[in-house]
Each structure stands twice: as structure tokens, then as C-alpha cells.
Design a protein around this motif. Structure first.
Motif, PDB file in Angstrom:
ATOM      1  N   LEU A   1       0.829  -1.203   0.000  1.00 31.17           N
ATOM      2  CA  LEU A   1       0.000   0.000   0.000  1.00 31.17           C
ATOM      3  C   LEU A   1       0.865   1.255   0.000  1.00 31.17           C
ATOM      4  N   ALA A   2       1.897   1.259   0.803  1.00 33.09           N
ATOM      5  CA  ALA A   2       2.778   2.425   0.872  1.00 33.09           C
ATOM      6  C   ALA A   2       3.527   2.632  -0.441  1.00 33.09           C
ATOM      7  N   THR A   3       4.019   1.567  -1.039  1.00 26.83           N
ATOM      8  CA  THR A   3       4.762   1.678  -2.294  1.00 26.83           C
ATOM      9  C   THR A   3       3.883   2.228  -3.408  1.00 26.83           C
ATOM     10  N   ILE A   4       2.698   1.650  -3.560  1.00 30.29           N
ATOM     11  CA  ILE A   4       1.783   2.110  -4.606  1.00 30.29           C
ATOM     12  C   ILE A   4       1.353   3.548  -4.334  1.00 30.29           C
TER      13      ILE A   4
ATOM     14  N   TYR B   1       0.822  12.129  -9.296  1.00 32.04           N
ATOM     15  CA  TYR B   1      -0.168  13.193  -9.140  1.00 32.04           C
ATOM     16  C   TYR B   1       0.509  14.558  -9.074  1.00 32.04           C
ATOM     17  N   LYS B   2       1.593  14.645  -8.329  1.00 36.83           N
ATOM     18  CA  LYS B   2       2.307  15.913  -8.214  1.00 36.83           C
ATOM     19  C   LYS B   2       2.928  16.326  -9.559  1.00 36.83           C
ATOM     20  N   ILE B   3       3.424  15.362 -10.332  1.00 38.13           N
ATOM     21  CA  ILE B   3       3.957  15.676 -11.658  1.00 38.13           C
ATOM     22  C   ILE B   3       2.833  16.195 -12.550  1.00 38.13           C
ATOM     23  N   ASP B   4       1.685  15.508 -12.537  1.00 39.02           N
ATOM     24  CA  ASP B   4       0.537  15.965 -13.322  1.00 39.02           C
ATOM     25  C   ASP B   4       0.116  17.364 -12.914  1.00 39.02           C
ATOM     26  N   GLU B   5       0.092  17.610 -11.630  1.00 35.66           N
ATOM     27  CA  GLU B   5      -0.306  18.915 -11.117  1.00 35.66           C
ATOM     28  C   GLU B   5       0.683  19.998 -11.557  1.00 35.66           C
ATOM     29  N   HIS B   6       1.954  19.696 -11.496  1.00 36.79           N
ATOM     30  CA  HIS B   6       2.993  20.661 -11.872  1.00 36.79           C
ATOM     31  C   HIS B   6       2.970  20.942 -13.379  1.00 36.79           C
ATOM     32  N   GLN B   7       2.748  19.898 -14.173  1.00 39.38           N
ATOM     33  CA  GLN B   7       2.738  20.047 -15.627  1.00 39.38           C
ATOM     34  C   GLN B   7       1.412  20.600 -16.152  1.00 39.38           C
ATOM     35  N   GLY B   8       0.380  20.597 -15.311  1.00 40.85           N
ATOM     36  CA  GLY B   8      -0.936  21.069 -15.736  1.00 40.85           C
ATOM     37  C   GLY B   8      -1.693  20.063 -16.591  1.00 40.85           C
ATOM     38  N   ILE B   9      -1.383  18.799 -16.442  1.00 35.92           N
ATOM     39  CA  ILE B   9      -2.046  17.741 -17.210  1.00 35.92           C
ATOM     40  C   ILE B   9      -3.356  17.386 -16.510  1.00 35.92           C
ATOM     41  N   GLU B  10      -4.460  17.434 -17.265  1.00 36.76           N
ATOM     42  CA  GLU B  10      -5.775  17.223 -16.657  1.00 36.76           C
ATOM     43  C   GLU B  10      -6.238  15.765 -16.671  1.00 36.76           C
ATOM     44  N   ASN B  11      -5.627  14.902 -17.463  1.00 31.54           N
ATOM     45  CA  ASN B  11      -6.109  13.523 -17.564  1.00 31.54           C
ATOM     46  C   ASN B  11      -5.330  12.536 -16.693  1.00 31.54           C
ATOM     47  N   PHE B  12      -4.498  13.019 -15.780  1.00 33.37           N
ATOM     48  CA  PHE B  12      -3.774  12.194 -14.807  1.00 33.37           C
ATOM     49  C   PHE B  12      -2.935  11.091 -15.462  1.00 33.37           C
ATOM     50  N   LEU B  13      -2.211  11.453 -16.477  1.00 30.74           N
ATOM     51  CA  LEU B  13      -1.375  10.503 -17.209  1.00 30.74           C
ATOM     52  C   LEU B  13      -0.278   9.924 -16.320  1.00 30.74           C
ATOM     53  N   TYR B  14       0.487  10.791 -15.664  1.00 29.05           N
ATOM     54  CA  TYR B  14       1.593  10.315 -14.833  1.00 29.05           C
ATOM     55  C   TYR B  14       1.100   9.603 -13.571  1.00 29.05           C
ATOM     56  N   THR B  15      -0.053   9.999 -13.070  1.00 28.52           N
ATOM     57  CA  THR B  15      -0.620   9.297 -11.913  1.00 28.52           C
ATOM     58  C   THR B  15      -0.905   7.845 -12.270  1.00 28.52           C
ATOM     59  N   ALA B  16      -1.507   7.632 -13.428  1.00 27.11           N
ATOM     60  CA  ALA B  16      -1.822   6.269 -13.866  1.00 27.11           C
ATOM     61  C   ALA B  16      -0.550   5.475 -14.161  1.00 27.11           C
TER      62      ALA B  16
ATOM     63  N   VAL C   1       2.596  -0.659  -8.640  1.00 30.76           N
ATOM     64  CA  VAL C   1       2.062  -2.022  -8.493  1.00 30.76           C
ATOM     65  C   VAL C   1       3.131  -3.040  -8.866  1.00 30.76           C
ATOM     66  N   ALA C   2       3.832  -2.795  -9.967  1.00 32.37           N
ATOM     67  CA  ALA C   2       4.887  -3.725 -10.387  1.00 32.37           C
ATOM     68  C   ALA C   2       6.007  -3.782  -9.352  1.00 32.37           C
ATOM     69  N   ALA C   3       6.393  -2.633  -8.829  1.00 31.00           N
ATOM     70  CA  ALA C   3       7.455  -2.602  -7.823  1.00 31.00           C
ATOM     71  C   ALA C   3       7.025  -3.313  -6.544  1.00 31.00           C
ATOM     72  N   SER C   4       5.784  -3.127  -6.144  1.00 31.21           N
ATOM     73  CA  SER C   4       5.327  -3.785  -4.919  1.00 31.21           C
ATOM     74  C   SER C   4       5.203  -5.293  -5.111  1.00 31.21           C
ATOM     75  N   LEU C   5       4.779  -5.732  -6.288  1.00 27.22           N
ATOM     76  CA  LEU C   5       4.730  -7.171  -6.547  1.00 27.22           C
ATOM     77  C   LEU C   5       6.130  -7.770  -6.549  1.00 27.22           C
ATOM     78  N   TYR C   6       7.099  -7.042  -7.084  1.00 28.76           N
ATOM     79  CA  TYR C   6       8.482  -7.506  -7.058  1.00 28.76           C
ATOM     80  C   TYR C   6       8.968  -7.653  -5.613  1.00 28.76           C
ATOM     81  N   GLN C   7       8.625  -6.674  -4.771  1.00 28.20           N
ATOM     82  CA  GLN C   7       9.025  -6.746  -3.366  1.00 28.20           C
ATOM     83  C   GLN C   7       8.379  -7.931  -2.667  1.00 28.20           C
ATOM     84  N   VAL C   8       7.113  -8.191  -2.959  1.00 29.68           N
ATOM     85  CA  VAL C   8       6.411  -9.309  -2.328  1.00 29.68           C
ATOM     86  C   VAL C   8       7.031 -10.636  -2.748  1.00 29.68           C
TER      87      VAL C   8
END
Length: 71
Positions: free
Chosen positions: A23-26, A34-49, A56-63
Motif C-alpha cells: 500500500l505504501a509503495t503504490i 499526481y504531483k507531476i501531473d499537477e505541476h505540468q498542468g495535465i488534466e487527464n492524470f497521465l503520470y498518476t496512472a 504495483v509492479a514494484a510492490s509485486l516484485y518486493q512481495v
């Protein structure tokens, strides 16, 4: 006499810790996206997604790594 320091950790504590770590990793990756999207002014949350998926991939690797280490 049993030494309490060498007592094995119950499984439910190990697995709940893994869940909180996931949960913390994701969350961190999604927050950074989200902060990158906010800084760049992107409205469709591309970097958040994208960073959410990377999280998710990093957390699965850790698990997988932690479960293989317990064997």
C-alpha cells in the motif's frame, strides 16, 4: 528456557506487514505521479496512472522477493 528474542514471528504479522508495504509503495508512486501531473498542468492524470502501475509492479516484485527469502 525459551528466549523471547528468538521466537518466530506469526504468519499473520508477516503478511499484514507485506500488505502495508504494498500500500505504501503504490501510494508513494501514485502521489509522485499526481504531483507531476499537477505541476505540468495535465488534466487527464497521465503520470498518476503510469506511476501507479509502476508502483504495483514494484510492490509485486518486493512481495515475490520477500516470499522467496522466507523459504
Amino acid at each position: 528456557m525459551i528466549d523471547p528474542k528468538n521466537k518466530p514471528t506469526p504468519n499473520y504479522i508477516k503478511y499484514s506487514a507485506i500488505a502495508f508495504q504494498m500500500l505504501a509503495t503504490i501510494g508513494v508512486f501514485a502521489f509522485v505521479g499526481y504531483k507531476i501531473d499537477e505541476h505540468q498542468g495535465i488534466e487527464n492524470f497521465l503520470y498518476t496512472a503510469l506511476l501507479g502501475i509502476v508502483g504495483v509492479a514494484a510492490s509485486l516484485y518486493q512481495v515475490i522477493r520477500s516470499l522467496n527469502k522466507d523459504r
